[in-house]
Design a protein around this motif. Structure first.
Motif, short mmCIF file in Angstrom:
data_model
loop_
_atom_site.label_atom_id
_atom_site.label_comp_id
_atom_site.label_asym_id
_atom_site.label_seq_id
_atom_site.Cartn_x
_atom_site.Cartn_y
_atom_site.Cartn_z
N SER A 55 -18.89 32.32 -22.35
CA SER A 55 -20.19 31.62 -22.21
C SER A 55 -19.97 30.36 -21.93
CB SER A 55 -20.96 32.02 -23.51
OG SER A 55 -20.82 33.22 -23.92
N ALA A 56 -18.96 29.53 -22.62
CA ALA A 56 -18.58 28.29 -22.60
C ALA A 56 -17.24 28.19 -22.35
CB ALA A 56 -19.20 27.54 -23.82
N ILE A 57 -16.89 27.16 -21.31
CA ILE A 57 -15.41 26.74 -21.13
C ILE A 57 -15.28 25.26 -21.58
CG2 ILE A 57 -13.59 26.46 -19.51
CD1 ILE A 57 -14.65 28.93 -18.20
N VAL A 58 -14.31 25.21 -22.29
CA VAL A 58 -13.82 23.81 -22.48
C VAL A 58 -12.43 23.53 -21.76
CG1 VAL A 58 -12.80 22.19 -24.34
CG2 VAL A 58 -14.71 23.83 -24.90
N ALA A 59 -12.38 22.40 -20.80
CA ALA A 59 -11.02 22.33 -20.19
C ALA A 59 -10.07 21.87 -21.01
CB ALA A 59 -11.53 21.05 -19.09
N GLY A 60 -9.04 22.32 -20.96
CA GLY A 60 -7.85 21.90 -21.77
C GLY A 60 -6.65 22.83 -21.60
N GLY A 61 -5.72 22.52 -22.22
CA GLY A 61 -4.46 23.42 -22.24
C GLY A 61 -3.21 22.42 -22.51
N GLN A 62 -2.04 22.97 -22.09
CA GLN A 62 -0.67 22.16 -22.42
C GLN A 62 -0.84 20.64 -21.82
OE1 GLN A 62 1.51 23.77 -23.55
NE2 GLN A 62 2.97 22.47 -23.69
N THR A 63 -0.54 19.78 -22.87
CA THR A 63 -0.63 18.20 -22.60
C THR A 63 -1.96 17.77 -22.65
OG1 THR A 63 -0.62 17.93 -20.42
CG2 THR A 63 1.82 18.33 -21.65
N MET A 64 -2.95 18.57 -22.74
CA MET A 64 -4.25 17.97 -22.71
C MET A 64 -5.12 18.89 -23.46
SD MET A 64 -5.30 19.36 -18.66
CE MET A 64 -5.09 21.07 -18.16
N LEU A 86 -11.42 31.25 -28.14
CA LEU A 86 -10.21 31.54 -27.39
C LEU A 86 -9.32 30.38 -27.50
CD1 LEU A 86 -11.13 34.56 -25.22
CD2 LEU A 86 -10.25 34.77 -27.78
N PRO A 87 -8.47 29.92 -27.99
CA PRO A 87 -7.68 28.77 -27.84
C PRO A 87 -6.85 28.70 -26.66
CG PRO A 87 -7.01 29.80 -29.93
CD PRO A 87 -7.99 30.33 -29.33
N ASN A 88 -6.22 29.90 -26.35
CA ASN A 88 -5.46 30.06 -25.33
C ASN A 88 -3.95 29.16 -25.08
OD1 ASN A 88 -6.90 32.30 -24.37
ND2 ASN A 88 -8.30 30.78 -23.24
N ASN A 89 -3.78 28.49 -26.40
CA ASN A 89 -2.73 27.64 -26.23
C ASN A 89 -2.25 27.33 -27.70
OD1 ASN A 89 -1.24 24.76 -26.51
ND2 ASN A 89 -1.25 25.08 -24.60
N ALA A 90 -1.03 27.52 -28.05
CA ALA A 90 -0.50 27.19 -29.55
C ALA A 90 -1.15 26.08 -29.94
CB ALA A 90 0.92 27.48 -29.66
N ASN A 91 -1.12 25.05 -29.42
CA ASN A 91 -1.36 23.63 -29.90
C ASN A 91 -2.70 23.42 -30.06
OD1 ASN A 91 1.20 22.91 -29.73
ND2 ASN A 91 1.11 22.18 -27.67
N VAL A 92 -3.59 24.48 -29.79
CA VAL A 92 -5.31 24.24 -29.87
C VAL A 92 -5.77 25.16 -30.89
CG1 VAL A 92 -7.14 24.44 -28.72
CG2 VAL A 92 -5.16 23.98 -27.36
N THR A 118 -5.23 33.29 -29.69
CA THR A 118 -4.49 33.34 -28.40
C THR A 118 -3.71 32.03 -28.13
OG1 THR A 118 -6.37 32.88 -27.17
CG2 THR A 118 -6.11 35.20 -27.45
N ARG A 119 -2.17 32.31 -27.58
CA ARG A 119 -1.25 31.51 -27.93
C ARG A 119 -1.04 30.97 -26.25
NH1 ARG A 119 1.74 30.56 -32.41
NH2 ARG A 119 3.50 29.73 -30.85
N THR A 120 -1.55 32.02 -25.05
CA THR A 120 -1.52 31.81 -23.65
C THR A 120 -2.66 32.12 -22.98
OG1 THR A 120 -0.51 33.87 -23.44
CG2 THR A 120 1.04 32.26 -24.12
N ILE A 121 -2.72 31.84 -21.76
CA ILE A 121 -3.71 32.11 -20.76
C ILE A 121 -3.81 33.78 -20.85
CG2 ILE A 121 -4.79 32.38 -18.61
CD1 ILE A 121 -5.55 29.88 -19.91
#
Length: 255
Positions: A55-64, A86-92, A118-121
């Motif tokens: 429903s809503a996407i937040v741009a982001g990921g590794q180093t951002m 769904l954070p899709n990154n361990a740092n998030v 979730t830690r990865t895409i």
């Protein structure tokens, strides 16, 4: 286009997964009851997540990494009484959990917010494929976490500096391969590094290998990469998608 075919195939995988779990097939788009927020880098990957009902996407990921406020704003923008992040990154993950707490405390109406860590895409995509909008929130959370843990994630990039990690010596500019966020292979050729990791996880026993190529990879280069993977694993379905992600030349999922 190949990417359209692959996305359609992912939707078919979703239906197949639900059928295997003896549940009715889920609708293509979420009803008012459940909304999904996902942190996703790259326009190609964002398109994949949108096609799976996010429903809503937040741009982001590794180093951002997105801020708590950005995630909170995305949650607040949805009309749904139940929201899955769904954070899709361990740092998030921690940021997502903070946004969950704030969203629930600030909202005057009853709203449930849950984080599937979730830690990865690929974990995020597998979680979405397991989602059944006709099931309750708790059942979905269990199914999504189980699905996320069932996928193997390989990330291929180049080292920006020399280092020694996990007993591996890495020179600046070397191709490095991460398996589920852990450095486990180095070399000079992207395909060979990926193949060495796929062999390590016995990809020949798996069904599908999906390759998301990044913003720094030309389509011809990605085609050659996918062809090398297919040559080594001829019995597996090898799918190639323009992910458009920064930092990683290739993100590979195997399941």
């Amino acid at each position: 286009m190949l990417q359209d075919v692959v996305i359609e195939n992912m939707q078919l995988q979703h239906e197949a997964y639900v059928n295997r779990m003896a549940r009715p097939a889920a609708p293509a788009q979420p009803p008012e009851g459940i909304g999904i927020v996902a942190v996703v880098p790259g326009v190609g990957l964002q398109r994949v997540f949108e096609s799976l009902g996010v429903s809503a996407i937040v741009a982001g990921g590794q180093t951002m990494n997105p801020s708590t406020e950005e995630l909170l704003s995305a949650i607040a923008s949805l009309p749904n009484e139940q929201v899955i992040v769904l954070p899709n990154n361990a740092n998030v993950i921690l940021t997502a959990q903070q946004a969950k707490s704030l969203a629930e405390s600030r909202n005057d109406r009853t709203r449930r917010v849950a984080v599937v860590p979730t830690r990865t895409i690929p974990q995020g995509i597998s979680a979405l494929l397991a989602l059944n909008y006709q099931a309750d929130l708790e059942a979905n959370l269990r199914a999504m976490e189980e699905a996320a843990h069932s996928v193997q994630t390989i990330e291929i990039t180049r080292a920006v500096r020399a280092a020694r990690v996990n007993g591996l010596g890495v020179a600046q500019g070397d191709v490095i391969g991460l398996l589920n966020d852990e450095l486990c292979a180095t070399g000079q050729d992207c395909a060979q590094v990926a193949i060495s990791i796929l062999e390590r996880i016995h990809a020949e026993r798996m069904e599908v290998i999906t390759i998301y190529y990044g913003a720094d990879s030309a389509r011809s280069e990605a085609d050659a990469f996918a062809a090398s993977i297919k040559q080594r694993f001829p019995a597996q379905d090898v799918e190639l998608i323009d992910g458009g992600q920064p930092h990683y030349k290739y993100i590979v999922s195997a399941e």
